[in-house]
Design a protein around this motif. Sequence first.
Motif, PDB file in Angstrom:
ATOM      1  N   UNK A  10      17.719  53.549  39.671  1.00  0.00           N
ATOM      2  CA  UNK A  10      18.538  52.755  40.843  1.00  0.00           C
ATOM      3  C   UNK A  10      19.837  52.536  40.224  1.00  0.00           C
ATOM      4  N   UNK A  11      20.727  53.171  41.055  1.00  0.00           N
ATOM      5  CA  UNK A  11      22.190  52.857  40.762  1.00  0.00           C
ATOM      6  C   UNK A  11      22.542  51.422  41.532  1.00  0.00           C
ATOM      7  N   UNK A  12      23.237  50.554  41.031  1.00  0.00           N
ATOM      8  CA  UNK A  12      23.932  49.544  41.682  1.00  0.00           C
ATOM      9  C   UNK A  12      25.341  49.258  40.813  1.00  0.00           C
ATOM     10  N   UNK A  13      26.120  48.533  41.607  1.00  0.00           N
ATOM     11  CA  UNK A  13      27.309  48.308  41.226  1.00  0.00           C
ATOM     12  C   UNK A  13      27.510  46.976  40.960  1.00  0.00           C
ATOM     13  N   UNK A  14      28.288  46.504  39.771  1.00  0.00           N
ATOM     14  CA  UNK A  14      28.592  45.152  39.395  1.00  0.00           C
ATOM     15  C   UNK A  14      30.289  45.082  39.958  1.00  0.00           C
ATOM     16  N   UNK A  15      30.531  44.106  40.882  1.00  0.00           N
ATOM     17  CA  UNK A  15      31.765  43.793  41.102  1.00  0.00           C
ATOM     18  C   UNK A  15      32.485  42.236  40.389  1.00  0.00           C
ATOM     19  N   UNK A  16      33.686  42.397  39.878  1.00  0.00           N
ATOM     20  CA  UNK A  16      34.108  41.325  39.214  1.00  0.00           C
ATOM     21  C   UNK A  16      35.154  40.540  39.988  1.00  0.00           C
ATOM     22  N   UNK A  17      34.930  39.477  40.050  1.00  0.00           N
ATOM     23  CA  UNK A  17      36.501  38.510  40.947  1.00  0.00           C
ATOM     24  C   UNK A  17      37.378  38.322  39.944  1.00  0.00           C
ATOM     25  N   UNK A  18      38.361  37.756  40.392  1.00  0.00           N
ATOM     26  CA  UNK A  18      39.656  37.432  39.724  1.00  0.00           C
ATOM     27  C   UNK A  18      39.386  36.390  38.613  1.00  0.00           C
ATOM     28  N   UNK A  19      40.111  36.550  37.384  1.00  0.00           N
ATOM     29  CA  UNK A  19      40.049  35.810  36.339  1.00  0.00           C
ATOM     30  C   UNK A  19      40.822  34.329  36.665  1.00  0.00           C
ATOM     31  N   UNK A  20      40.224  33.500  36.119  1.00  0.00           N
ATOM     32  CA  UNK A  20      40.874  32.224  36.192  1.00  0.00           C
ATOM     33  C   UNK A  20      41.368  31.657  35.031  1.00  0.00           C
ATOM     34  N   UNK A  21      42.612  31.453  34.658  1.00  0.00           N
ATOM     35  CA  UNK A  21      43.133  30.899  33.307  1.00  0.00           C
ATOM     36  C   UNK A  21      44.331  30.309  33.433  1.00  0.00           C
ATOM     37  N   UNK A  22      44.536  28.898  32.319  1.00  0.00           N
ATOM     38  CA  UNK A  22      45.716  28.537  32.349  1.00  0.00           C
ATOM     39  C   UNK A  22      46.762  29.413  31.568  1.00  0.00           C
ATOM     40  N   UNK A  23      46.459  30.515  31.276  1.00  0.00           N
ATOM     41  CA  UNK A  23      47.487  31.655  30.714  1.00  0.00           C
ATOM     42  C   UNK A  23      47.786  32.381  31.704  1.00  0.00           C
ATOM     43  N   UNK A  24      49.273  32.511  32.158  1.00  0.00           N
ATOM     44  CA  UNK A  24      49.437  33.187  33.333  1.00  0.00           C
ATOM     45  C   UNK A  24      49.446  34.576  33.080  1.00  0.00           C
TER      46      UNK A  24
END
Length: 108
Positions: A10-24
């Motif tokens: 079974x193939x599935x996809x992992x999606x990543x949300x945007x990172x959150x950081x104090x480093x611009x």
Amino acid sequence: MDDAESDGEQIFRVRFGPSVSGDPACDGLVAESADITNTEDDGPRTAAIVVSDPSGTLAERGAPVTFTVRLASQPSAPVTIALSVSDTTESTLSHEGLTFTGANWTVS
């Protein structure tokens, strides 16, 4: 997830949300999606009805003969099996049919 269903790879996809950081420089980064293959460990699908040996010999006015029925692999949809006897003057069944689901396919 480990399961009893022989459903192949079974193939599935992992999606990543945007990172959150104090480093611009790192804030708001988005990684590309990753395709993952879940390999099968249940062996090839064996679709079969498994019937145990009868519990004895049926005798007139004697104890009933019992046997168990189950599926060899987990079904992806309910499976209904009709039951009948070849000579209703000699014997009867306690059930007219059996229905197996993903929850009870191994229950005899």
